[in-house]
Enzyme design. Structure first.
Site, PDB file in Angstrom:
ATOM      1  N   SER A   1     -11.064   6.781  -6.703  1.00  0.00           N
ATOM      2  CA  SER A   1      -9.694   6.401  -7.282  1.00  0.00           C
ATOM      3  C   SER A   1      -8.918   7.215  -8.633  1.00  0.00           C
ATOM      4  CB  SER A   1      -9.988   4.955  -7.634  1.00  0.00           C
ATOM      5  OG  SER A   1     -10.744   4.682  -7.476  1.00  0.00           O
TER       6      SER A   1
ATOM      7  N   GLY B   1      -3.547   7.150  -6.396  1.00  0.00           N
ATOM      8  CA  GLY B   1      -2.395   6.824  -6.460  1.00  0.00           C
ATOM      9  C   GLY B   1      -1.414   5.369  -6.503  1.00  0.00           C
TER      10      GLY B   1
ATOM     11  N   CYS C   1      -9.285  -2.942  -4.156  1.00  0.00           N
ATOM     12  CA  CYS C   1      -8.651  -2.721  -5.342  1.00  0.00           C
ATOM     13  C   CYS C   1      -7.004  -1.858  -4.277  1.00  0.00           C
ATOM     14  CB  CYS C   1      -9.730  -1.420  -5.898  1.00  0.00           C
ATOM     15  SG  CYS C   1      -8.581  -0.538  -7.221  1.00  0.00           S
TER      16      CYS C   1
ATOM     17  N   GLY D   1      -3.756   0.877 -11.912  1.00  0.00           N
ATOM     18  CA  GLY D   1      -3.116   1.492 -12.365  1.00  0.00           C
ATOM     19  C   GLY D   1      -1.965   0.612 -12.254  1.00  0.00           C
TER      20      GLY D   1
ATOM     21  N   HIS E   1     -13.438  -4.390  -8.179  1.00  0.00           N
ATOM     22  CA  HIS E   1     -15.173  -4.153  -7.182  1.00  0.00           C
ATOM     23  C   HIS E   1     -15.607  -5.104  -7.601  1.00  0.00           C
ATOM     24  CE1 HIS E   1     -13.085   0.999  -6.922  1.00  0.00           C
ATOM     25  NE2 HIS E   1     -12.390  -0.207  -7.596  1.00  0.00           N
TER      26      HIS E   1
ATOM     27  N   GLU F   1     -18.446  -4.170  -6.073  1.00  0.00           N
ATOM     28  CA  GLU F   1     -19.710  -3.518  -5.748  1.00  0.00           C
ATOM     29  C   GLU F   1     -19.873  -2.854  -7.167  1.00  0.00           C
ATOM     30  OE1 GLU F   1     -16.933  -0.276  -6.206  1.00  0.00           O
ATOM     31  OE2 GLU F   1     -16.900  -2.367  -5.022  1.00  0.00           O
TER      32      GLU F   1
END
Length: 375
Positions: A40, A232, A258, A302, A343, A345
């Site tokens: 990421s 991205g 995410c 972001g 996240h 995890e």
């Protein structure tokens, strides 16, 4: 040098040369190895706000992919001689091996405050000290808005992932299924620990490229579909949104994390926007609407989903970030589909949200039972 001309001087602690990318900051107190190898972060230079970097060295177990993906590293103090029983090399050796440009001796507190005030922006790290040279690199660098980086990080071909969380690190004691559930994971830049958690919770996991079609995914006859994290601008990943929209018509359980959360929201008619400086750290508070409980979560993004854009979508917002009220999770009202912005995890981070993997398994088990009863 930052895009607005602000400069910081320091010493090289990685490969000599020049690198350019979006300059962001991570507030975690640990986990630099996991951060650097998280796909990421492709296209980004990471400023670590914790003032010490490299103390525990590098080991062979804590990587989240096969290589580091950060464009560069900025830190305050750099440890040359690590002290940890698991370390197999120093951070400098690792940075040199993978040709990562890095700088130490920077006032990272001042740099982070600058990014908080003015927003994340492109930056350049270089061992060439000519300001004009740095400005040329900055002018040629693409902006993160509209940038599709998934092709750089996704797997080139499908494979089966079989490793679960190692017994010494297991914390939730999940119960494996007698008949493993088949999960197809779309790799937009997936982290290894996501795959480990899925296997630990009783799934047989097939990883496919992020560009895979719905037909290719359904050929695996999955019990569930997973949409991974990745780098991205989500708005640029139109193929992922299109495939997800087609998969939703199949009614199969689906779980997104995410970037996968953002792509799912787009498939449901929502839109995303670029945040001022994003959420990147290990202690982000997220409130679960069902129980009003608060989860302390690991985050790295972001972009965020526009709340108003989901007004007509058949979803309910399940989680909100308590710092800025941005959407952190949603659930479909009619389908066994849900996603979270953070996240669960962890790796690194707290384990408050690991229950979401168990919920995914429960949805798939229920759907499998209904299908078997109908047949």
């Amino acid at each position: 040098m930052l895009a607005d001309g602000t400069m910081f001087r320091g010493q090289s602690c990685g490969m000599a040369g020049t690198t350019v990318g979006e300059l962001v900051f991570n507030t975690g107190l640990t986990g630099y190895q996991e951060v650097m190898t998280d796909p990421s972060y492709c296209g980004q230079i990471v400023t670590f706000t914790y003032p010490e970097l490299g103390n525990t060295g590098i080991n062979g177990e804590d990587t989240e992919s096969l290589r580091p993906w950060v464009q560069g590293v900025v830190c305050r103090n750099f440890c040359e001689y690590p002290s940890n029983w698991r370390a197999t090399s120093s951070l400098r050796e690792y940075l040199l091996k993978w040709q990562v440009v890095a700088i130490t001796g920077v006032d990272t507190r001042a740099l982070t405050r600058h990014l908080r005030d003015h927003g994340s922006m492109n930056g350049v790290i270089s061992t060439h000290l000519d300001p004009a040279h740095l400005q040329q690199h900055l002018q040629a660098a693409p902006q993160m808005d509209g940038l599709d980086l998934v092709p750089q990080v996704t797997t080139p071909s499908a494979y089966e992932w079989t490793a679960a969380t190692a017994p010494e690190w297991e914390f939730a004691h999940p119960h494996p299924q007698t008949q493993p559930l088949r999960v197809v994971a779309l790799d937009f830049g997936i982290k290894h620990n996501i795959l480990r958690r899925l296997v630990a919770h009783g799934c047989r996991v097939f990883v496919v490229p992020g560009t895979a079609t719905a037909e290719e995914i359904l050929a695996y006859e999955p019990d569930g579909i997973f949409l991974s994290n990745g780098p991205g601008d989500p708005a640029a990943i139109t193929y992922g949104t299109s495939t997800t929209k087609e998969l939703l018509t199949q009614g199969k359980p689906m779980f997104g994390i995410c970037l996968g959360h953002q792509i799912l929201c787009q498939a449901l008619g929502g839109t995303t926007y670029k945040m001022k400086f994003g959420h990147r750290g290990l202690n982000q508070p997220s409130q679960y609407a069902v129980s009003n409980s608060v989860e302390i979560t690991s985050q790295n993004h972001g972009f965020a989903v526009d709340d108003a854009s989901l007004a007509q979508a058949p979803v309910a917002v399940s989680h909100h970030n308590l710092n800025d009220q941005t959407i952190e999770g949603l659930r479909h009202r009619d389908l066994p589909v849900f996603s979270v912005q953070y996240h669960p995890e962890a790796s690194p981070g707290p384990h408050d949200a690991d229950y979401l993997f168990a919920e995914f398994v429960k949805l798939m088990t229920t759907e499998r039972s209904l299908t078997e009863n109908l047949s």
